[in-house]
Motif scaffolding. Structure first.
Motif, PDB file in Angstrom:
ATOM      1  N   UNK B 211       0.797  -1.234   0.000  1.00 52.68           N
ATOM      2  CA  UNK B 211       0.000   0.000   0.000  1.00 52.68           C
ATOM      3  C   UNK B 211       0.825   1.278   0.000  1.00 52.68           C
ATOM      4  N   UNK B 212       2.059   1.219   0.578  1.00 54.85           N
ATOM      5  CA  UNK B 212       2.875   2.435   0.646  1.00 54.85           C
ATOM      6  C   UNK B 212       3.215   2.953  -0.760  1.00 54.85           C
ATOM      7  N   UNK B 213       3.258   2.043  -1.755  1.00 56.06           N
ATOM      8  CA  UNK B 213       3.550   2.470  -3.127  1.00 56.06           C
ATOM      9  C   UNK B 213       2.503   3.459  -3.623  1.00 56.06           C
ATOM     10  N   UNK B 214       1.277   3.329  -3.092  1.00 54.73           N
ATOM     11  CA  UNK B 214       0.190   4.222  -3.517  1.00 54.73           C
ATOM     12  C   UNK B 214       0.395   5.636  -3.001  1.00 54.73           C
ATOM     13  N   UNK B 215       1.354   5.818  -2.066  1.00 55.03           N
ATOM     14  CA  UNK B 215       1.483   7.119  -1.404  1.00 55.03           C
ATOM     15  C   UNK B 215       2.480   8.055  -2.065  1.00 55.03           C
ATOM     16  N   UNK B 216       3.485   7.524  -2.776  1.00 56.57           N
ATOM     17  CA  UNK B 216       4.415   8.411  -3.486  1.00 56.57           C
ATOM     18  C   UNK B 216       4.740   7.894  -4.889  1.00 56.57           C
ATOM     19  N   UNK B 217       5.104   6.605  -4.977  1.00 59.53           N
ATOM     20  CA  UNK B 217       5.531   6.063  -6.264  1.00 59.53           C
ATOM     21  C   UNK B 217       4.459   6.254  -7.344  1.00 59.53           C
ATOM     22  N   UNK B 218       3.215   5.926  -7.027  1.00 62.66           N
ATOM     23  CA  UNK B 218       2.152   6.029  -8.031  1.00 62.66           C
ATOM     24  C   UNK B 218       1.870   7.485  -8.437  1.00 62.66           C
ATOM     25  N   UNK B 219       1.650   8.405  -7.475  1.00 59.35           N
ATOM     26  CA  UNK B 219       1.445   9.794  -7.915  1.00 59.35           C
ATOM     27  C   UNK B 219       2.634  10.341  -8.714  1.00 59.35           C
ATOM     28  N   UNK B 220       3.859   9.969  -8.310  1.00 58.39           N
ATOM     29  CA  UNK B 220       5.031  10.459  -9.030  1.00 58.39           C
ATOM     30  C   UNK B 220       5.043   9.933 -10.464  1.00 58.39           C
ATOM     31  N   UNK B 221       4.714   8.640 -10.633  1.00 57.71           N
ATOM     32  CA  UNK B 221       4.686   8.071 -11.987  1.00 57.71           C
ATOM     33  C   UNK B 221       3.574   8.674 -12.835  1.00 57.71           C
ATOM     34  N   UNK B 222       2.469   9.061 -12.184  1.00 59.57           N
ATOM     35  CA  UNK B 222       1.409   9.755 -12.924  1.00 59.57           C
ATOM     36  C   UNK B 222       1.935  11.098 -13.419  1.00 59.57           C
ATOM     37  N   UNK B 223       2.641  11.825 -12.529  1.00 59.54           N
ATOM     38  CA  UNK B 223       3.202  13.125 -12.877  1.00 59.54           C
ATOM     39  C   UNK B 223       4.224  12.993 -14.001  1.00 59.54           C
ATOM     40  N   UNK B 224       5.042  11.939 -13.946  1.00 59.72           N
ATOM     41  CA  UNK B 224       6.099  11.727 -14.938  1.00 59.72           C
ATOM     42  C   UNK B 224       5.562  11.113 -16.224  1.00 59.72           C
ATOM     43  N   UNK B 225       4.249  10.928 -16.280  1.00 59.46           N
ATOM     44  CA  UNK B 225       3.562  10.368 -17.456  1.00 59.46           C
ATOM     45  C   UNK B 225       4.088   8.981 -17.820  1.00 59.46           C
ATOM     46  N   UNK B 226       4.439   8.210 -16.778  1.00 60.47           N
ATOM     47  CA  UNK B 226       4.823   6.814 -16.984  1.00 60.47           C
ATOM     48  C   UNK B 226       3.584   5.952 -17.190  1.00 60.47           C
ATOM     49  N   UNK B 231      -3.033   2.231 -18.571  1.00 62.71           N
ATOM     50  CA  UNK B 231      -2.092   2.189 -17.460  1.00 62.71           C
ATOM     51  C   UNK B 231      -2.509   3.147 -16.352  1.00 62.71           C
ATOM     52  N   UNK B 232      -3.030   4.300 -16.777  1.00 62.95           N
ATOM     53  CA  UNK B 232      -3.490   5.306 -15.823  1.00 62.95           C
ATOM     54  C   UNK B 232      -4.643   4.748 -15.002  1.00 62.95           C
ATOM     55  N   UNK B 233      -5.557   4.064 -15.697  1.00 61.77           N
ATOM     56  CA  UNK B 233      -6.686   3.439 -15.002  1.00 61.77           C
ATOM     57  C   UNK B 233      -6.171   2.408 -13.990  1.00 61.77           C
ATOM     58  N   UNK B 234      -5.169   1.636 -14.425  1.00 62.92           N
ATOM     59  CA  UNK B 234      -4.590   0.628 -13.533  1.00 62.92           C
ATOM     60  C   UNK B 234      -4.015   1.278 -12.277  1.00 62.92           C
ATOM     61  N   UNK B 235      -3.335   2.413 -12.463  1.00 57.62           N
ATOM     62  CA  UNK B 235      -2.732   3.111 -11.318  1.00 57.62           C
ATOM     63  C   UNK B 235      -3.805   3.557 -10.327  1.00 57.62           C
ATOM     64  N   UNK B 236      -4.885   4.127 -10.876  1.00 62.12           N
ATOM     65  CA  UNK B 236      -5.968   4.571  -9.988  1.00 62.12           C
ATOM     66  C   UNK B 236      -6.644   3.380  -9.320  1.00 62.12           C
ATOM     67  N   UNK B 237      -6.786   2.279 -10.064  1.00 60.01           N
ATOM     68  CA  UNK B 237      -7.414   1.086  -9.487  1.00 60.01           C
ATOM     69  C   UNK B 237      -6.567   0.556  -8.337  1.00 60.01           C
ATOM     70  N   UNK B 238      -5.234   0.596  -8.504  1.00 59.54           N
ATOM     71  CA  UNK B 238      -4.332   0.139  -7.452  1.00 59.54           C
ATOM     72  C   UNK B 238      -4.524   0.967  -6.176  1.00 59.54           C
ATOM     73  N   UNK B 239      -4.544   2.305  -6.365  1.00 62.44           N
ATOM     74  CA  UNK B 239      -4.708   3.185  -5.203  1.00 62.44           C
ATOM     75  C   UNK B 239      -6.071   2.987  -4.540  1.00 62.44           C
ATOM     76  N   UNK B 240      -7.128   2.944  -5.374  1.00 59.63           N
ATOM     77  CA  UNK B 240      -8.480   2.811  -4.825  1.00 59.63           C
ATOM     78  C   UNK B 240      -8.653   1.466  -4.130  1.00 59.63           C
ATOM     79  N   UNK B 241      -8.091   0.411  -4.740  1.00 56.01           N
ATOM     80  CA  UNK B 241      -8.185  -0.915  -4.143  1.00 56.01           C
ATOM     81  C   UNK B 241      -7.634  -0.946  -2.728  1.00 56.01           C
TER      82      UNK B 241
END
Lengths: 272, 266
Positions: B211-226, B231-241
């Motif tokens: 879960x800690x990945x949802x706190x910095x790694x995921x928002x940072x990768x969204x910002x960096x357009x990774x 993939x974006x949907x997957x990132x949000x699904x990971x955080x929401x899950x």
């Protein structure tokens, strides 16, 4: 007169520390868990450095063993200051809520009271962790142990602790004016250790000059360590400059002492 | 709903009163940003494209971390100490009689606090970082929007984790040790000390699933357009899950804990 004030302060410090240690020992299991947790947890940033070295052989020209040497020495120096003076950070809170006044009316030096307040023996965890890493690095490094290098080891650790200790007191004195700016202290103390964990060659010359001549953090471990490791200083300072560490530490303590006095004089109770 | 909005506003205002502390925090974040930026430069000089980032992306990651540190409370803090104090002193009994939901109440104060910290302690360090270093800012304006959404989710996940930790005080009484441990684990597994995509092999895979990945790694990768498109949907699904799982766990633990509360006195 001055001598008796110092010995008075030390005696009071030891007494208050003893009280806190006894109270901690009332819950022995809890203490053991906390110390063990402290020991393991403070090492996580070294784990991160070790993870970096799974990708690279050298960082700024330094091997993992050498970085572990830097990490261990800064960890011990910082740990010594944190153990003896770590609760200075709470001073701002005391100034805000007015409990500072209780300390002022007691016939015991204020600095001794503030420093010993809530003394936490579990902070031995960081020193132990630093010592383990330093031991590990010394076993793997091939250092040419001359007399002056062997002598420099304990000198470096003790003066490093004193420099960090002076920073803690200086930060505490600043709290008399700033009241809720303990974060500034963290920038220099915790920021300083983070800086010193990495080789000096990683950083820009301006930063190196800053931490050598302005806030002399480089004397905590960088400059002595470069001599022990037999490496030149990136700023081109003479190899034996590390031996100036005790002098620098004395200077820092004097400045911190003066700032503390000035801060105490400037203190105005909040009252209600 | 209006009640929780008012609680959030008061959370914002409360932190806005500590002006000196905010300036001090900006200073600290900037100092740490510089130290990390130099180290990452040395690291990426040795191994360009480490973890799939180029140097600009790595440096952007450093400053994003400093900008989000206080808002997402990556070192712990926020409501945590106060809630633990209320549990230890027994004041929690009073809270339980109030006609509000305990978890939602604290979440609302956290959202207010996080918004202030994002503006007060996030914008300036990021700005200084962008002035001194070459940062990778989003190419598409929409990315900024996705980033803010991801940060909001990160704040909620951070809250949910710390809520669980705080509730442990019902059993431990003194939660200081556990809070410290939780804060340090968060620093390590959120990517704050080292981006999670640099973690080697299996450790990296595990770290990126926690879960800690949802706190910095995921928002940072969204910002960096990774993350783009699906993939974006997957990132949000990971955080929401993780958010749903952790909030639900908090509910269960809360109901078990409140049955433990013994109200003393007369």
């Amino acid at each position: 007169m001055a001598e008796s004030a110092v010995s008075n302060g030390l005696r009071a410090y030891v007494l208050i520390v003893g009280m806190w240690v006894r109270s901690t020992m009332a819950y022995r299991t809890s203490f053991l868990i906390m110390t063990l947790g402290n020991l393991l947890a403070t090492g996580l940033d070294f784990v991160a450095i070790a993870l970096m070295f799974t990708h690279i052989g050298q960082l700024g020209g330094f091997t993992l063993d050498e970085v572990a040497f830097l990490y261990g020495t800064t960890s011990i120096a910082f740990g010594l200051a944190d153990l003896t003076l770590g609760t200075m950070g709470r001073l701002g809170q005391r100034v805000r809520d007015g409990t500072m006044d209780t300390l002022l009316v007691r016939p015991v030096p204020i600095l001794a009271q503030v420093a010993a307040d809530r003394f936490a023996l579990r902070r031995l965890g960081r020193i132990t962790q630093g010592a383990v890493l330093l031991g590990w690095s010394l076993a793997r490094l091939d250092i040419d142990w001359t007399v002056d290098r062997a002598l420099l080891m304990p000198v470096m650790l003790l003066s490093g602790g004193a420099i960090f200790g002076a920073l803690f007191v200086l930060g505490g004195a600043f709290q008399f004016w700033a009241k809720d700016a303990s974060e500034v202290q963290n920038a220099f103390t915790f920021g300083g250790t983070t800086l010193l964990e990495y080789p000096p060659t990683v950083f820009g010359k301006e930063l190196l000059r800053g931490v050598t001549f302005v806030i002399p953090l480089a004397f905590v471990n960088w400059l002595p360590a470069l001599h022990i490791l037999g490496r030149p200083d990136p700023l081109g300072l003479p190899a034996r400059i590390g031996f100036a560490a005790p002098l620098v530490a004395c200077g820092c303590c004097a400045v911190a002492g003066l700032a503390w006095r000035a801060g105490l004089r400037a203190y105005q109770s909040t009252g209600s | 709903m209006r009640l929780y909005a008012a609680v959030a506003v008061s959370g914002f205002k409360r932190y806005a009163t500590y002006r000196v502390a905010t300036v001090a925090g900006v200073f600290t974040n900037t100092v740490f940003g510089f130290i990390l930026a130099y180290t990452y430069t040395a690291l990426w000089d040795e191994r360009p494209h480490l973890g799939g980032y180029d140097l600009d992306q790595a440096l952007t990651f450093v400053w994003l971390g400093q900008a989000l540190l206080a808002a997402v409370a990556l070192m712990g803090g926020g409501f945590q100490e106060e809630l633990q104090d209320r549990i230890r002193s027994g004041d929690i009994a009073v809270d339980l009689y109030r006609p509000v939901d305990l978890q939602s109440w604290w979440l609302a104060t956290e959202l207010g606090r996080a918004l202030f910290q994002l503006l007060g302690r996030g914008v300036v360090p990021m700005g200084i970082g962008a002035l001194v270093f070459e940062l990778r800012l989003p190419a598409s304006p929409l990315t900024w929007l996705w980033f803010l959404l991801s940060v909001a989710l990160a704040v909620c996940v951070g809250f949910a984790v710390r809520y669980l930790v705080s509730l442990a005080s019902f059993w431990l009484l003194d939660g200081t040790g556990l809070s410290m441990l939780s804060g340090l684990l968060c620093l390590f597994f959120s990517g704050m000390i080292l981006p999670l995509n640099v973690f080697p092999g299996q450790l990296g895979e595990i770290a990126r699933a926690l879960p800690w990945a949802a706190m910095l790694q995921v928002p940072a990768d969204v910002f960096l357009e990774e993350h783009r498109g699906a993939g974006l949907l997957g990132a949000f699904a990971f955080q929401t899950g993780w958010l749903v799982v952790l909030l639900a766990a908090g509910r269960v633990l809360q109901s078990v804990a409140t049955r433990k509360v013994v109200v003393q006195g007369g």
